[in-house]
Scaffold this active site. Structure first.
Site, PDB file in Angstrom:
ATOM      1  N   CYS A   1       1.139  -1.048   0.248  1.00  0.00           N
ATOM      2  CA  CYS A   1       0.303  -0.252  -0.094  1.00  0.00           C
ATOM      3  C   CYS A   1       0.924   1.015  -0.227  1.00  0.00           C
ATOM      4  O   CYS A   1       0.278   2.709  -0.215  1.00  0.00           O
ATOM      5  CB  CYS A   1      -0.829  -0.174   1.381  1.00  0.00           C
TER       6      CYS A   1
ATOM      7  N   CYS B   1      -3.158   9.936   5.940  1.00  0.00           N
ATOM      8  CA  CYS B   1      -1.870   9.481   6.984  1.00  0.00           C
ATOM      9  C   CYS B   1      -2.309   9.443   8.420  1.00  0.00           C
ATOM     10  O   CYS B   1      -2.354   8.801   9.532  1.00  0.00           O
ATOM     11  CB  CYS B   1      -0.660  10.696   7.236  1.00  0.00           C
TER      12      CYS B   1
END
Lengths: 282, 384
Positions: free
Chosen positions: A35, A105
């Site tokens: 990923c 994030c």
């Protein structure tokens, strides 16, 4: 160039809580090498439910590392109950904001925290709410995750969804499905999760219907309209009622009602569902 | 802090000689080359000299050199020239690893209903030549293939490709933005119809490019208006930049041997130094056919942007092979087309040197890089 705040730079360059925590009694892992980012969160939780110590290991970009460090600043010393209320927005806020394209994030931080707390409670690694239909095959993102991100952060566009969840960011083949979820989320007042339980398979869900309609619009209807310099936009799908808008040369064409009834509606009835009614947006 | 600039495939320093050649064009020779008066007319002869310098570098006739604003404009013009002059042909061939300037043109044609063949590359980034041979058809308007890849430096066998395409009577466009000035080629021997060059990749300034158009090749202008560039590119000539590019091409000829030998040596030194010092690192691309200045190297278990930021702190400029900046964390289309494992692709870094790179700079990177990678691996949940 990066548009990172000083706080992001600082937590990236001098992370306070990086590394393994030997006596951790709860671990949460999200992401993978494939990923492009991954976070392993270690928690040491006291018997009375206080997060006494915490650390992280992160593979990822500067904002992924900074978000991990910020997460720990936010949860250390808190009770499990207090910590479980922390969302990705708190992480971004702690860092003085993250570039839009990096918001995923902070989402990763929230998900790792959820995973670690489930681990501590002895629950399975995958949260119930993440069950659902896999939308983005590249990054393994489900419709439930997308809906959660859309609601939590008021997302409006497919690009927003990619920024927050990464869904649709690689091959791009699920972008239509993401759009359909967005349309549904934005078009409807918020409803409880229970209402999203999959309906019996015989009926088409609104998302499936919308996806099919979009495909037929692209493959069958647009090329025909384009031949006359026109185009069509899907405005809404509400049950069997499909609202469209004719654009380009079609928008000023006197026979557009006929076009909608005889071409658009007929084609959609043939390829999607026999009872669809197509109307023009006002 | 001293800047160690190893990102020359992104852009280059303007050579001091080029700046020197350009300056009088702003202050003393600012006339319009199209004017009737001598003051403007003298600029025309300076442009002619620059055109000759460009032509000499690439083995073209001066009248085959069309000045544009950048490589992207040159690519766009070639596509317009080939497609608009042959409207009945609705097929175009290009590769999956082109620069986005050409990728976008391919997608645009697809949207217009063209059939576009996207050629594959293998794990070293080498073109599938059999696929190229098989995909050329009667209605192919254009084959567009880059000379060398900007990310990996892999050089495609353009002489062989040109022969194959020519035999079938199809137009060929070559995006030579990365190759020009780094490796020699001779258009008097290569049957190429269009070729794109960008000034700022070879120590000229940004804002100037060239499209080579072979004499007799089909043409339609992209920018229409005035008669400049023999009616092939309207718009007042950017005389300071054209003169600058002419000078840069002269310098490139002088430095060819140096690029092939010294720059390649320094690149090889960097490559060997990093591979020896850092476990779980691999080099991307075709090591046999590679630009002398380019090194694409991948480090497992760490992410490219984090590496770049740590390098940045030390004044070292490089590029990443992952498009983390776009939010999608999608590894570059080039590395994906090559099938570089995602686990490596995310940690890919491109160093691109120039004739101004010193051994001291290379050794500085070799010294600092292992610490950066080890530091990031220490906080990564993955290990070797």
């Amino acid at each position: 160039m990066w548009e990172y705040t000083d706080a992001v730079r600082d937590h990236f360059e001098n992370p306070r809580h990086a590394g393994e925590l030997k006596d951790a009694n709860a671990i949460g892992e999200v992401g993978s090498l494939a990923c492009g980012d991954a976070l392993k969160l270690f928690l040491k939780i006291s018997p009375d439910g206080v997060i006494e110590d915490a650390s992280f290991q992160t593979f990822g970009c500067a904002s992924a590392i900074a978000s991990s460090d910020a997460l720990i600043e936010l949860i250390k010393g808190k009770t499990v109950e207090e910590a479980s209320k922390i969302t990705n927005k708190d992480i971004a806020k702690y860092l003085g904001g993250l570039p839009q394209a990096k918001m995923h994030c902070s989402v990763m931080g929230e998900e790792a925290l959820e995973a670690a707390l489930r681990n501590w409670r002895g629950e399975p690694a995958v949260p119930q709410c993440h069950e659902g239909k896999l939308i983005c095959k590249c990054f393994g993102v489900t419709d439930a995750q997308i809906r959660h991100a859309v609601r939590e952060n008021n997302l409006k566009t497919v690009e927003d969804v990619t920024n927050f969840t990464k869904a649709g960011g690689a091959c791009g083949s699920c972008q239509e499905a993401i759009q359909a979820i967005l349309d549904e989320e934005l078009g409807k007042p918020r409803v409880t999760l229970q209402e999203f339980n999959p309906k019996p398979k015989t009926a088409m869900t609104n998302v499936q219907r919308m996806q099919k309609i979009l495909h037929v619009l692209d493959d069958q209807i647009r090329p025909k309209l384009a031949a006359d310099g026109g185009d069509i936009e899907l405005v809404d799908v509400d049950g069997q009622k499909v609202t469209v808008m004719l654009t380009g040369k079609c928008s000023s064409c006197r026979s557009r009602q006929t076009t909608i009834r005889e071409m658009v509606e007929q084609t959609l009835r043939e390829h999607v569902e026999p009872n669809l009614v197509v109307v023009e947006a006002e | 802090m001293k800047v160690v600039y190893l990102d020359n495939n992104a852009t280059t320093m303007v050579a001091p000689e080029v700046v020197e050649a350009m300056l009088p064009m702003f202050s003393d020779y600012y006339g319009n080359a199209s004017s009737m008066h001598t003051f403007g007319g003298q600029v025309g002869s300076m442009l002619a000299k620059a055109r000759e310098s460009v032509a000499e570098l690439i083995g073209a006739h001066p009248e085959e050199v069309v000045f544009t604003s950048c490589g992207t404009e040159s690519d766009s013009t070639a596509f317009v020239a080939a497609t608009e002059s042959q409207p009945e042909k609705r097929h175009v061939i290009t590769t999956k690893v082109e620069h986005s300037a050409v990728l976008a043109l391919g997608h645009q044609l697809e949207a217009k209903g063209y059939d576009v063949t996207w050629l594959d590359v293998d794990e070293k980034g080498r073109l599938d030549m059999a696929q190229l041979a098989d995909s050329m058809r009667k209605d192919t308007a254009l084959v567009s293939i880059m000379y060398a890849n900007n990310e990996t430096g892999t050089i495609f066998p353009i002489p062989e490709i040109a022969q194959m395409v020519k035999e079938r009577g199809i137009l060929l466009h070559v995006d030579a933005v990365q190759a020009t000035g780094k490796i020699p080629y001779d258009l008097s021997k290569l049957p190429i119809d269009y070729l794109a060059i960008s000034g700022h990749k070879l120590h000229a300034p940004k804002g100037i490019g060239v499209l080579f158009v072979r004499r007799g090749a089909r043409f339609r202008p992209f920018l229409r208006g005035g008669h400049q560039e023999n009616g092939r590119r309207a718009g007042t000539e950017n005389s300071p930049y054209i003169v600058g590019l002419g000078k840069a091409c002269e310098l490139a000829r002088q430095y060819f041997d140096y690029e092939q030998q010294r720059v390649a040596e320094l690149r090889d030194r960097l490559q060997a130094g990093l591979l020896a010092a850092i476990p779980d690192s691999i080099v991307n691309g075709d090591l046999e056919h590679r630009l002398p200045n380019t090194l694409s190297i991948a480090f497992k278990y760490v992410e490219g942007e984090a590496i770049l930021l740590r390098l940045d702190r030390l004044g070292i400029c490089a590029s990443s092979g992952s498009a983390c900046t776009s939010g999608s964390l999608e590894p570059s289309h080039v590395l994906r087309a090559m099938g570089v494992p995602f686990t490596y692709a995310h940690g890919s870094i491109r160093f691109s040197l120039s004739r101004y790179t010193t051994q001291e700079e290379v050794d500085y990177v070799i010294k600092e890089m292992p610490g950066i990678i080890a530091g990031l691996r220490a906080i990564s949940p993955f290990r070797g």
